[in-house]
Write an enzyme that holds these catalytic residues in place. Structure first.
Site, mmCIF file in Angstrom:
data_model
loop_
_atom_site.group_PDB
_atom_site.id
_atom_site.type_symbol
_atom_site.label_atom_id
_atom_site.label_comp_id
_atom_site.label_asym_id
_atom_site.label_seq_id
_atom_site.Cartn_x
_atom_site.Cartn_y
_atom_site.Cartn_z
ATOM 1 N N HIS A 246 83.181 -21.036 51.049
ATOM 2 C CA HIS A 246 83.792 -19.711 51.161
ATOM 3 C C HIS A 246 84.024 -19.343 52.619
ATOM 4 C CE1 HIS A 246 83.530 -18.630 46.941
ATOM 5 N NE2 HIS A 246 82.292 -19.120 46.909
ATOM 6 N N LYS B 266 86.314 -11.235 36.164
ATOM 7 C CA LYS B 266 85.556 -11.104 37.409
ATOM 8 C C LYS B 266 85.147 -12.490 37.883
ATOM 9 C CE LYS B 266 81.854 -8.147 39.101
ATOM 10 N NZ LYS B 266 80.866 -9.156 39.405
ATOM 11 N N ARG C 98 72.966 -19.418 38.639
ATOM 12 C CA ARG C 98 72.765 -18.788 39.943
ATOM 13 C C ARG C 98 71.338 -18.257 39.997
ATOM 14 N NH1 ARG C 98 77.244 -16.989 37.349
ATOM 15 N NH2 ARG C 98 79.278 -17.076 38.324
#
Ligand SMILES: Cc1cc2nc3c(=O)[nH]c(=O)nc-3n(C[C@H](O)[C@H](O)[C@H](O)COP(=O)(O)OP(=O)(O)OC[C@H]3O[C@@H](n4cnc5c(N)ncnc54)[C@H](O)[C@@H]3O)c2cc1C
Length: 482
Positions: free
Chosen positions: A49, A249, A310
Site C-alpha cells: 500500500h 467495502k 486479519r
C-alpha cells in the site's frame, strides 16, 4: 542462551529476524507450524500500500509509508518479484468524491508521494475495462504488488543464511521470566533468550498473556478471495479499489505478480482463530463488488478460493509495546502490515537496542539471497545451459506453471527447507496452476520422499497429520478385508 527469540515466522517475524541478522547476535525463530508463512501472511491481498489509508500520526501511517519506500530494494536483494503497478480508488458518483478527497488529504499528510485525483478520461485511458459508471479515482503511483509468502520465505531464508536458527513445529505454550531474560516452554526443548519478540499474529494477545500482559485483545477478521487464471487478467494493470461505501467495502481487483487476477477480500469478524473456510455468501459478495469495478470479469476462470484472518487489535493501531523489559509485542498487525513489515522490524530492533541489545555489525552479513532458478522465465539458451548443468531442470513436473524437478529439489534444500507439498508449492508454484496440483501433486510427494529419505506415507500436505498416502493400494485393501 539466545539474544533474541522471535515467536512466529510470518512476515513480521521474518523481517525482524533478517534485520537482527545484520548484527553479531544469536537469534532463533519459533514457529508452531511445519513451515514459515503459514499464518495471515499466506493469504492476503498482496498489495504494498502507498499509505493513504491510515489516520495521520498513527504507527500504521508512519510505518506503512516507511515500509513501502524500502520494499522494492528489499525485494531486489531477496530475489522476490515486485511490481510498482500503481493503485486506483474508484469513485462512481458525486457522493463518492468527498471520500476520494479525504483519502488524498490523508495520503498527503502521511507523506505519500505521487498522489493525485484523476478524472474519468484519464481513468479510462489507464484502465479501459473499468466500469463506465466510474467518474474519478485517487491515483497512487507508488502502490505496488508483491508475493507475500515468497517475500516471507525469502526473508527467513536470508536470515538463516546469515546465522538465524529456525525451529518449526515449536508451539510456544508458556514463558517464565528469569533474572537474565526468559525461559520459553513449548512443543520442544525449552529455549532461553534475553529478548523476546511476540510476532504471533492472531495469537499475539495469547502469547502476551504468557508474561502477564492483558493490555490488548485480538479479533480475527476473515477476508475471502477468489483467484483467477492467467488468461483472466486481460488489460488490467493497476490495483483497483472501490471507494468504501455501504455497497461494498474494501473489495479490490488486482493483478498479482504471477499474472493471476485476485478478487477480494470480505471482512467478517469471528471468534475462531483457525477457521479459514470460504463461504457461498462471502464469495458472492466478492464477485458482486469486483464486478462493480470491472463488469466484464470472467469468473469462470476461478482456479481457487481462499480466506485469510486479519489480527484486528482493540486499539485501532499496531500494538508495538513492551509490557516488561526485554519483551516486545508486535500485535494487531492488520493491513497494511505486509507493507509496513520492514519498518516494523526496524522499529522493534531500535527499541530493543535502546533497552540494551548490543547491535555490533556482523562483517559477514550478506543482504542478498540467491533466487531459485525460474525455468519458465528463462530464454531457450538459459534453459539449455541449466539442463546441461543439471538434467533435473529438463523434467517438467508442474505442467500448468512449467516448474521443473530441478527447481523443486532446490526448494527442498534451500533455507528454509521445504518439508511438505504445500511448502514446495509456495516456493516454486508447482501446484498453483489451473489443475491445483491434481497432476503434479503425486510427483512432488515422490520427490519429497526421495530427498528427505522418508517413506511416501510420511509426506504431508502441510505438516501435522495431513498425510496424503496411507500405504500401497493392495496392502490397504487386504488390511480392510482382514
Ligand atoms: C484479508 C487480508 C488482506 C490483507 N491485505 C493486505 C495487503 O494487501 N497489504 C498489506 O500490507 N497487508 C495486508 N494484510 C495484512 C497482512 O497480511 C498482515 O499484517 C501480516 O501478514 C501479518 O503478519 P504477522 O507476521 O504479524 O502474522 P502471521 O503471518 O499470521 O504470522 C504469525 C505466525 O505466528 C505463528 N504462531 C502463532 N502462535 C504461535 C505460538 N504460540 N508459537 C509459535 N508460533 C506461533 C503462526 O503460526 C504464524 O506463522 C491483509 C490481511 C488480511 C487477512
Amino acid at each position: 542462551m539466545f539474544d533474541v527469540a522471535i515467536i512466529g515466522a510470518g512476515i513480521i517475524g521474518a523481517m525482524t529476524a533478517r534485520e537482527l541478522s545484520r548484527y553479531q547476535l544469536g537469534v532463533v525463530i519459533l514457529e508452531k507450524e511445519n513451515d514459515v508463512a503459514m499464518g495471515t501472511t499466506k493469504a492476503n491481498s498482496a498489495i504494498v500500500h502507498a499509505g493513504f489509508d491510515a489516520e495521520p500520526g498513527t504507527l500504521k501511517a508512519k510505518l506503512n509509508v516507511a515500509g513501502s519506500e524500502v520494499m522494492e530494494g528489499i525485494c531486489q536483494e531477496l530475489g522476490v518479484k515486485y511490481r510498482r503497478n500503481g493503485s486506483l480508488v474508484v469513485a462512481y458518483s458525486e457522493e463518492d468524491l468527498p471520500k476520494v478527497q479525504e483519502l488524498y488529504d490523508r495520503g498527503i499528510a502521511n507523506g505519500v508521494k505521487e498522489l493525485s485525483v484523476i478524472g474519468k478520461d484519464e481513468l479510462k485511458a489507464l484502465e479501459p475495462s473499468i466500469s463506465d459508471t466510474a467518474v474519478a479515482a485517487l491515483y497512487a503511483k507508488t502502490g505496488a504488488i508483491v508475493c507475500p509468502y515468497e517475500l516471507n520465505i525469502a526473508a527467513v531464508g536470508n536470515a538463516m543464511d546469515n546465522g538465524v536458527e529456525l525451529k518449526v513445529n515449536y508451539e510456544v505454550t508458556g514463558i517464565d521470566a528469569v533474572e537474565d531474560g526468559y525461559v520459553i516452554h513449548g512443543t520442544g526443548e525449552d529455549v532461553k533468550a534475553r529478548f523476546i519478540v511476540n510476532a504471533a499474529g492472531v495469537y499475539s494477545d495469547k502469547v502476551a498473556e504468557m508474561v502477564g500482559d492483558h493490555s490488548f485483545t485480538i479479533t480475527p477478521r476473515k477476508g475471502e478471495y477468489m483467484l483467477l487464471d492467467h488468461d483472466c487478467v486481460g488489460d488490467i494493470t493497476h490495483t483497483l479499489f472501490n471507494v468504501p461505501n455501504k455497497m461494498g467495502k474494501g473489495i479490490l481487483v488486482s493483478p498479482t505478480v504471477d499474472n493471476n487476477l485476485i478478487l477480494g477480500p470480505t471482512a467478517t469478524n469471528q471468534e475462531d482463530r483457525e477457521d479459514k473456510n470460504t463461504t457461498p455468501e462471502g464469495l458472492a459478495m466478492v464477485e458482486t463488488n469486483a464486478r462493480r469495478v470491472v463488469p466484464g470479469i470472467n469468473t469462470r476462470g476461478v482456479i481457487t478460493q481462499f480466506a485469510g484472518l486479519r489480527a484486528v487489535g482493540n486499539t485501532g493501531d499496531y500494538i508495538l509495546t513492551s509490557p516488561r523489559k526485554g519483551f516486545w509485542n508486535a500485535g494487531g498487525v492488520e493491513s497494511p502490515g505486509l507493507s509496513s513489515a520492514p519498518a516494523i522490524a526496524h522499529y522493534l530492533v531500535e527499541h530493543m537496542a535502546a533497552e540494551g541489545l548490543a547491535l555490533v555489525p556482523d562483517e559477514t552479513y550478506n543482504p542478498c539471497r540467491k533466487a531459485l532458478h525460474k525455468f519458465s522465465e528463462m530464454s531457450i539458451e538459459e534453459k539449455n545451459e541449466v539442463i546441461r548443468q543439471n538434467p533435473l531442470y529438463g523434467h517438467i513436473v508442474c505442467r500448468c506453471e512449467t516448474i521443473s524437478e530441478g527447481e523443486i529439489v532446490d526448494a527442498i534444500h534451500m533455507n528454509p527447507p521445504a518439508r511438505d507439498v504445500d511448502a514446495v508449492k509456495r516456493r516454486t508454484r508447482a501446484g498453483m496452476g489451473r489443475c491445483q496440483g491434481g497432476f503434479c501433486g503425486p510427483m512432488v510427494t515422490e520427490i519429497l520422499a526421495r530427498e528427505w529419505n522418508i517413506p511416501m506415507e510420511q509426506v504431508t500436505k502441510f505438516g501435522g497429520e495431513s498425510y496424503l498416502n496411507y500405504g500401497k493400494t493392495r496392502e490397504v485393501k487386504s488390511h480392510d478385508e482382514s
